[in-house]
Design an enzyme around this catalytic site. Sequence first.
Site, PDB file in Angstrom:
ATOM      1  N   SER A   7      94.446  86.002  -2.680  1.00  0.00           N
ATOM      2  CA  SER A   7      93.230  85.652  -1.951  1.00  0.00           C
ATOM      3  C   SER A   7      92.592  86.900  -1.365  1.00  0.00           C
ATOM      4  CB  SER A   7      93.552  84.663  -0.826  1.00  0.00           C
ATOM      5  OG  SER A   7      92.458  84.602   0.074  1.00  0.00           O
ATOM      6  N   HIS A  31      91.897  84.410  -5.843  1.00  0.00           N
ATOM      7  CA  HIS A  31      91.525  83.201  -5.109  1.00  0.00           C
ATOM      8  C   HIS A  31      90.340  83.559  -4.205  1.00  0.00           C
ATOM      9  CE1 HIS A  31      92.756  79.439  -2.875  1.00  0.00           C
ATOM     10  NE2 HIS A  31      92.272  80.099  -1.836  1.00  0.00           N
ATOM     11  N   ASP A  33      87.831  82.235  -1.473  1.00  0.00           N
ATOM     12  CA  ASP A  33      87.637  81.188  -0.469  1.00  0.00           C
ATOM     13  C   ASP A  33      86.154  81.048  -0.136  1.00  0.00           C
ATOM     14  OD1 ASP A  33      90.311  80.229   0.166  1.00  0.00           O
ATOM     15  OD2 ASP A  33      90.692  82.241   0.948  1.00  0.00           O
ATOM     16  N   MET A  35      83.399  79.307   1.882  1.00  0.00           N
ATOM     17  CA  MET A  35      83.254  78.496   3.107  1.00  0.00           C
ATOM     18  C   MET A  35      81.794  78.511   3.543  1.00  0.00           C
ATOM     19  SD  MET A  35      86.559  79.616   5.345  1.00  0.00           S
ATOM     20  CE  MET A  35      87.864  80.597   4.579  1.00  0.00           C
ATOM     21  N   HIS A  64      88.112  78.328  -4.154  1.00  0.00           N
ATOM     22  CA  HIS A  64      88.602  77.291  -3.239  1.00  0.00           C
ATOM     23  C   HIS A  64      87.411  76.904  -2.380  1.00  0.00           C
ATOM     24  CE1 HIS A  64      91.472  76.265   0.362  1.00  0.00           C
ATOM     25  NE2 HIS A  64      90.753  75.228  -0.046  1.00  0.00           N
ATOM     26  N   MET A  66      85.708  75.288   0.355  1.00  0.00           N
ATOM     27  CA  MET A  66      85.788  74.651   1.670  1.00  0.00           C
ATOM     28  C   MET A  66      84.361  74.467   2.160  1.00  0.00           C
ATOM     29  SD  MET A  66      89.042  76.860   2.951  1.00  0.00           S
ATOM     30  CE  MET A  66      88.644  78.130   1.784  1.00  0.00           C
ATOM     31  N   MET A 135      97.285  72.579   1.212  1.00  0.00           N
ATOM     32  CA  MET A 135      97.028  73.608   2.227  1.00  0.00           C
ATOM     33  C   MET A 135      98.087  73.565   3.307  1.00  0.00           C
ATOM     34  SD  MET A 135      93.055  74.372   2.743  1.00  0.00           S
ATOM     35  CE  MET A 135      93.538  75.933   3.483  1.00  0.00           C
ATOM     36  N   ASP A 173      98.656  77.005  -0.374  1.00  0.00           N
ATOM     37  CA  ASP A 173      97.671  77.939   0.184  1.00  0.00           C
ATOM     38  C   ASP A 173      97.760  77.971   1.702  1.00  0.00           C
ATOM     39  OD1 ASP A 173      95.569  79.709   0.426  1.00  0.00           O
ATOM     40  OD2 ASP A 173      94.022  78.154   0.250  1.00  0.00           O
TER      41      ASP A 173
HETATM   42  C1  DX5 Z   1      92.305  79.602   4.447  1.00  0.00           C
HETATM   43  C2  DX5 Z   1      92.185  80.016   3.005  1.00  0.00           C
HETATM   44  C3  DX5 Z   1      93.410  80.681   2.453  1.00  0.00           C
HETATM   45  C4  DX5 Z   1      93.668  82.031   3.084  1.00  0.00           C
HETATM   46  C5  DX5 Z   1      95.107  82.368   2.978  1.00  0.00           C
HETATM   47  O1  DX5 Z   1      91.217  78.833   4.796  1.00  0.00           O
HETATM   48  O2  DX5 Z   1      91.948  78.885   2.206  1.00  0.00           O
HETATM   49  O3  DX5 Z   1      93.270  80.839   1.051  1.00  0.00           O
HETATM   50  O4  DX5 Z   1      92.931  83.032   2.426  1.00  0.00           O
HETATM   51  O5  DX5 Z   1      95.369  83.464   3.800  1.00  0.00           O
HETATM   52  P1  DX5 Z   1      96.849  83.801   4.244  1.00  0.00           P
HETATM   53  O6  DX5 Z   1      97.641  83.990   2.982  1.00  0.00           O
HETATM   54  O7  DX5 Z   1      96.718  85.037   5.046  1.00  0.00           O
HETATM   55  O8  DX5 Z   1      97.328  82.632   5.040  1.00  0.00           O
HETATM   56 ZN    ZN Z   2      92.122  79.253   0.053  1.00  0.00          ZN
END
Ligand code: DX5
Ligand code: ZN
Length: 219
Positions: A7, A31, A33, A35, A64, A66, A135, A173
């Site tokens: 990620s 990955h 993210d 958002m 991913h 969100m 998650m 995740d």
């Molecule tokens: C959180 C993300 C994760 C995050 C993981 O909202 O969806 O993918 O990047 O980060 P770590 O591995 O640091 O928990």
């Molecule tokens: Zn994620």
Amino acid sequence: MGKLSVSILSADLAHLADQVKLVEPYADAIHVDVMDGHFAPPITFGGVLVRSLRPCTPLVLHGHLMVDAPESQFDALAQAGMDVVSFHIEAVEDPAPVIRKARDAGMRVGMTVSPPTPVEALFPYLEELDDVMVMSVYPGWAGQRFMPEALPKLEAVRAELDRRGLSPDVQIDGGVKLENARRCIEAGATVLIAASAIYQAEDPAAVARELKAIAEGRA
Ligand code: DX5
Ligand code: ZN
């Protein structure tokens, strides 16, 4: 064979291409993210970033999502070069047309559950999915603590997939570190996702190498 998905949420984004190169020998996917400031509080990445990242790496780009109304992003993400999108069941009213729309846009598709949602919510859709993501932190930030409540969810989805003879990726995740990665694999995950464990480490490549070895059952 287990996989590692890195990620970029904790990466130094001013040097993103270099940060990806660091882990490329050990990673199967990047990955991303996505958002929107609504479904998850921060605003992060989208098609504009993916367009720049795409030519930098041959790795699978996994979004991913969100975001509310994830389907509204599919065309832009696919055109930018995203390979797979996973959307949250909490973000849609009816997943079936959303799954179809991702495929029509040319991407593989997965679904994911936030910590409060039982993984059984995904069971009606398992046949349609390329991956299932559990998650183990609340959507929003890298560097949160792993929630062990995710482990029985991995076991439950693993048992159901085996029962039905299905083999989508099972991703975990949030808060994945060298200390808990093996437990995730033993519980049924096939893909470890990690941001801070890698990019906050002094030697990101070494941690990525070790996580990949754990994912593959070699460590
Ligand atoms: C959180 C993300 C994760 C995050 C993981 O909202 O969806 O993918 O990047 O980060 P770590 O591995 O640091 O928990
Ligand atoms: Zn994620």
